[in-house]
Scaffold this active site. Structure first.
Site, PDB file in Angstrom:
ATOM      1  N   LYS A 192       7.386  22.865 -15.344  1.00 23.46           N
ATOM      2  CA  LYS A 192       6.583  21.765 -15.154  1.00 23.46           C
ATOM      3  C   LYS A 192       6.205  21.913 -13.636  1.00 23.46           C
ATOM      4  CE  LYS A 192       5.468  17.224 -15.851  1.00 23.46           C
ATOM      5  NZ  LYS A 192       5.646  15.771 -16.260  1.00 23.46           N
ATOM      6  N   ASN A 242      -0.310  17.913 -21.801  1.00 26.02           N
ATOM      7  CA  ASN A 242      -0.437  16.833 -22.761  1.00 26.02           C
ATOM      8  C   ASN A 242      -0.486  17.352 -24.193  1.00 26.02           C
ATOM      9  OD1 ASN A 242      -0.904  14.524 -20.934  1.00 26.02           O
ATOM     10  ND2 ASN A 242      -3.082  15.630 -20.329  1.00 26.02           N
ATOM     11  N   HIS A 276       0.355  15.143 -27.029  1.00 20.87           N
ATOM     12  CA  HIS A 276       0.187  13.600 -26.480  1.00 20.87           C
ATOM     13  C   HIS A 276      -1.101  13.032 -26.956  1.00 20.87           C
ATOM     14  CE1 HIS A 276       3.572  14.890 -24.151  1.00 20.87           C
ATOM     15  NE2 HIS A 276       3.688  13.695 -23.491  1.00 20.87           N
ATOM     16  N   GLU A 313      10.340  17.264 -25.266  1.00 21.90           N
ATOM     17  CA  GLU A 313       9.635  17.762 -24.268  1.00 21.90           C
ATOM     18  C   GLU A 313       9.964  19.221 -23.648  1.00 21.90           C
ATOM     19  OE1 GLU A 313       6.877  16.117 -22.731  1.00 21.90           O
ATOM     20  OE2 GLU A 313       6.900  13.964 -23.619  1.00 21.90           O
ATOM     21  N   HIS A 327      -0.123   9.737 -28.411  1.00 15.93           N
ATOM     22  CA  HIS A 327      -0.416   8.466 -27.816  1.00 15.93           C
ATOM     23  C   HIS A 327      -1.154   7.325 -28.855  1.00 15.93           C
ATOM     24  CE1 HIS A 327      -0.788   9.767 -23.503  1.00 15.93           C
ATOM     25  NE2 HIS A 327       0.522   9.756 -23.700  1.00 15.93           N
ATOM     26  N   ARG A 366       0.874  -1.312   0.048  1.00 11.61           N
ATOM     27  CA  ARG A 366      -0.005   0.122  -0.076  1.00 11.61           C
ATOM     28  C   ARG A 366       0.723   1.301   0.016  1.00 11.61           C
ATOM     29  NH1 ARG A 366      -3.045  -2.684   4.033  1.00 11.61           N
ATOM     30  NH2 ARG A 366      -4.675  -3.917   2.993  1.00 11.61           N
ATOM     31  N   GLU A 404      -4.290  16.933 -12.139  1.00 11.03           N
ATOM     32  CA  GLU A 404      -4.728  17.039 -13.596  1.00 11.03           C
ATOM     33  C   GLU A 404      -5.990  17.335 -13.856  1.00 11.03           C
ATOM     34  OE1 GLU A 404      -2.408  14.875 -16.671  1.00 11.03           O
ATOM     35  OE2 GLU A 404      -4.271  14.896 -17.850  1.00 11.03           O
ATOM     36  N   HIS A 430       9.125   7.906 -27.127  1.00 13.21           N
ATOM     37  CA  HIS A 430       7.801   8.655 -26.735  1.00 13.21           C
ATOM     38  C   HIS A 430       7.974  10.107 -27.398  1.00 13.21           C
ATOM     39  CE1 HIS A 430       4.797  10.384 -24.317  1.00 13.21           C
ATOM     40  NE2 HIS A 430       5.456  11.262 -23.775  1.00 13.21           N
ATOM     41  N   ARG A 473      -2.710  21.374 -15.584  1.00 14.70           N
ATOM     42  CA  ARG A 473      -1.660  20.449 -15.778  1.00 14.70           C
ATOM     43  C   ARG A 473      -2.159  19.691 -17.285  1.00 14.70           C
ATOM     44  NH1 ARG A 473       0.883  15.861 -11.827  1.00 14.70           N
ATOM     45  NH2 ARG A 473       2.171  14.989 -13.349  1.00 14.70           N
ATOM     46  N   LYS A 502       3.343  11.162 -11.622  1.00 15.09           N
ATOM     47  CA  LYS A 502       2.571  10.279 -12.315  1.00 15.09           C
ATOM     48  C   LYS A 502       3.240   9.003 -12.800  1.00 15.09           C
ATOM     49  CE  LYS A 502      -0.254  13.328 -15.431  1.00 15.09           C
ATOM     50  NZ  LYS A 502      -0.633  13.482 -17.109  1.00 15.09           N
TER      51      LYS A 502
END
Lengths: 350, 350
Positions: free
Chosen positions: A214, A232, A235, A176, A239, A112, A224, A252, A228, A134
Site C-alpha cells: 500500500k 478500491n 469497495h 484487506e 460500499h 486548519r 488517488e 467493512h 491508488r 485518507k
C-alpha cells in the site's frame, strides 16, 4: 490587471509505520487520545503506561461505523476547545479504522490542521486504514463522502492489540490483506494460500507485506488520481452493500470480501480473469470465515446506488477488475447489461 | 520493524487574481455557485451571463456571519450530493468573505477536496479574504476555529460589484487596506492619507497594492508559522469583540478597525509606536467612517477570552504590535498588567 500568487512548494509528509511493541511515546505538548469504550476497556491502561505528555485528555466516542458522522467530529473538537488545545497540540487515534478516519479528519480541520498519530488496534486498521492519509466521515449519501487527505506523523502497529480481537474482526482485516495480494502481488497471494495467520510471525509478515504494498501505491498516487484507485477493489460493490444495510449488518472488511467476489464475477464474465482464479480467491476468503455472498433485493436499485459513490465520475462507474491474480485494471467502460447480469445472479436465492 | 512512507512532493497551488471586469468563464464540468439572497438579487444575473458550464447549480445560504457554521456547510454539501457532483466538479464562491470562507471549506472536504474559484463581491473580500487560502467556519468557542488551508484555482475581483456596496461594508474593506499599509508599507499608508477611494482608479490601485502585499506575505508563509501572523494585526482584539457581540453588532472590518486602535494603544504604552503615529491611523479610520471605540464591560473577561483564540499558543497570547507605521512585531511576551491597563481605558464611559 492580474496578480500572481506563487505557492509552489515542497512538502514533506513522509512518516514511518512501526510494526512492533509500542515504545514509550514522549511529547512536550498537550495530547488527546480519541478512542471508544471497547478499546478503552481493553487497552487504555496499556497505552497510558506508555504515553508521556504534560496533558493527556481521553475522548470517548460511541463504538461503530454508525457513529462515523459529524456529531462525533464535533465531540472531538468541542473536547479540544474545552481543554484549550491549540495549533501545537496532538491527537492520537487509538482504535480501528473508524476511530482513525475520524481522528484524522478532526485533526485536519481543528484550527486548519494539527498533527496526529495513529495507534491502530485492529488488523484491518493496521494493514489498511493507517496507510495513506485518507480521513473522513459518512453521511446519508454514502461512505467517506466528506473528509480530507491528512497524513499522520507516525503509525504504531503493535501486535499486542490483535490478540484480543474478536474472530470476525480479525477476518475482516484478512480481507484487506487478500485485496492487496490479488491486486498487486501474485507471490504474496500464493503465500497466503498456505500461511497460518494464527502464527504471530506469519501475521507480522502478512501485515508488513500489505503495508509495503500500500505504501508503494500511495507514494506514487497520494490523491488517488490513478493507480491508488486500484485499492478500491471490492469497495465499489462493498460500499453499496454497507449503505443498503445501514453499516450495521457487516463489518467493512466483510463487505469488501463480498465485493471482491462480485468484482471477480464481473471480471470472469468479461474474460479478464479465469473462473479458477476467482475460485481460489473465494476459497481463501471462505477459509478465513469471510462472507462471500449477499442477497441483492433489487439489482436496478443496487446499480443506481453506484452513482452516489464518489469513485464514479459523472455518468460513468469506475470498476476495479482483476486481470488474473496479482494484476488489476481500472475501467469505466463496463456496459450496464454486464453489471446487471452479475448483480442479478445475487438476486436469486442461493 | 519500521516501514517508510515516502510522501515528499512538490505542489503547485499557485493561482492568479484578476482585478478586472469579469470575463466569460468556460468550464467543461458541473459548477455550483454558492451565494446569498442579497448578492443573488443584485448580481446573479450578471454572473450567469458570464458563466458557461454544462450544469450550473445555485446554492443560497442565509446572509451573515451568524450563519458561518456547520449547518451552512451541510447545506452546500447536501445540494452537491443531490445534484450528483463528483471529484471533478467545481464550486464558485460568489459573495463576501463569509461566502468565500464557507465555500472554500466545503470544497476542501467534499470527497476529500475539489477545486473552487472565488468571485468576491465586497471590498473586504477582494483585498483580503480572497488571498491566502484560509477557509473555515465559526463555532461557539470562537471565529474560524474549524477549517482548512485550501487555495482557490483563480480569483476574479470585478470592480463592478463594489458600486452597489453599502457605505458601511465599503468602509469595512478600507479597514483591511489600512491594516496592510500599517503593517508592511509606510509609503502606501501616506498615499492612503490623501487618496480619494471614491475614484475608481484610486480604488483599483488600493486593491492591487493590498493584494500584492498580502500575496507576498502568504507566499513566504502559507501556513502562518511566522510572518503571516502579522496580518492578524487588529484581529486579536477584534475577534473578542465579535465574539462578545455575537457577530451581529459589527462587520468584521469594523472590529478590525477598533482592534487596530487597541493594538496601537498597547504599542504606544510599550514604546513601540509614537502617540502621533497612532493618531494618524485613528484619523484615517475615522475619515472612512469606521468605529474606533468599543465599550469593554469587563476587562478581565475580555482578557480571558484571548485564550480561546487560536493564535494563542498554550498559556501565552500573541499580539501583533506596530513598530511605527509600516513595520510590525509579533510578540507573546506582553505582560498581563499592560494589556489590562489598555483594556481598562475602554471600560470607562468615553
Amino acid at each position: 490587471m492580474t496578480i500572481d500568487i506563487d505557492l509552489k512548494k515542497t512538502i514533506d509528509d513522509s512518516y514511518q509505520i512501526h510494526i512492533d511493541a509500542l515504545p514509550v511515546l514522549q511529547y512536550a505538548r498537550k495530547v488527546a487520545v480519541v478512542t471508544n469504550p471497547t478499546v478503552s476497556k481493553l487497552h487504555l491502561e496499556y497505552l497510558l503506561d506508555r504515553l508521556d505528555a504534560p496533558v493527556v485528555e481521553v475522548i470517548l466516542l460511541p463504538d461503530g461505523e454508525a457513529y462515523k458522522n459529524w456529531e462525533s467530529i464535533e465531540t472531538i473538537l468541542d473536547a479540544m476547545f474545552e481543554a484549550r488545545f491549540n495549533r501545537s497540540s496532538l491527537l492520537v487515534a487509538f482504535g480501528g479504522g473508524v476511530i482513525g478516519d475520524m481522528t484524522g479528519f478532526a485533526a485536519s480541520i481543528f484550527q486548519r490542521g494539527i498533527d496526529f498519530v495513529q495507534i491502530p488496534t485492529t488488523l484491518l486498521a493496521q494493514v489498511d486504514a493507517s496507510v495513506g492519509g485518507k480521513t473522513g466521515i459518512n453521511n446519508t449519501y454514502g461512505k467517506n463522502l466528506i473528509g480530507a487527505f491528512h497524513q499522520p506523523k507516525a503509525v504504531y502497529a503493535d501486535p499486542h492489540f490483535l490478540a484480543t480481537l474478536p474472530k470476525r474482526e480479525f477476518a475482516a482485516g484478512v480481507a484487506e490483506i487478500v485485496k492487496m495480494a490479488v491486486t498487486f502481488d501474485a507471490d504474496f497471494f500464493a503465500w497466503l494460500e498456505t500461511a497460518d495467520l494464527s502464527d504471530p510471525d506469519a501475521l507480522a509478515e502478512a501485515v508488513a507485506r500489505s503495508v509495503r504494498t500500500k505504501a508503494r501505491v500511495v507514494a506514487q498516487d497520494e490523491k488517488e488520481r490513478g493507480l491508488r484507485a486500484a485499492l478500491n477493489y471490492g469497495h465499489t460493490f462493498g460500499h453499496v452493500i454497507e449503505n443498503e444495510t445501514n453499516y450495521t449488518a457487516y463489518l467493512h472488511g466483510e463487505t469488501v470480501a463480498i465485493g471482491m467476489v462480485m468484482a471477480n464475477d464481473l471480471a470472469v464474465r468479461l474474460g479478464k480473469m479465469s473462473a479458477s482464479e476467482a475460485s481460489r480467491v473465494k476459497a481463501l476468503l471462505q477459509r478465513h470465515g469471510l462472507p462471500t455472498h449477499y442477497r441483492i433485493e433489487d439489482p436496478e436499485a443496487f446499480y443506481e446506488a453506484f452513482f452516489l459513490d464518489k469513485k464514479s465520475a459523472d455518468d460513468r462507474i469506475t470498476f476495479i477488475l482483476p486481470r488474473g491474480i496479482g494484476d488489476v485494471e481500472i475501467t469505466d467502460t463496463v456496459r450496464k447489461e454486464d453489471v446487471l447480469a452479475v448483480l442479478s445472479a445475487y438476486a436469486e436465492v442461493p
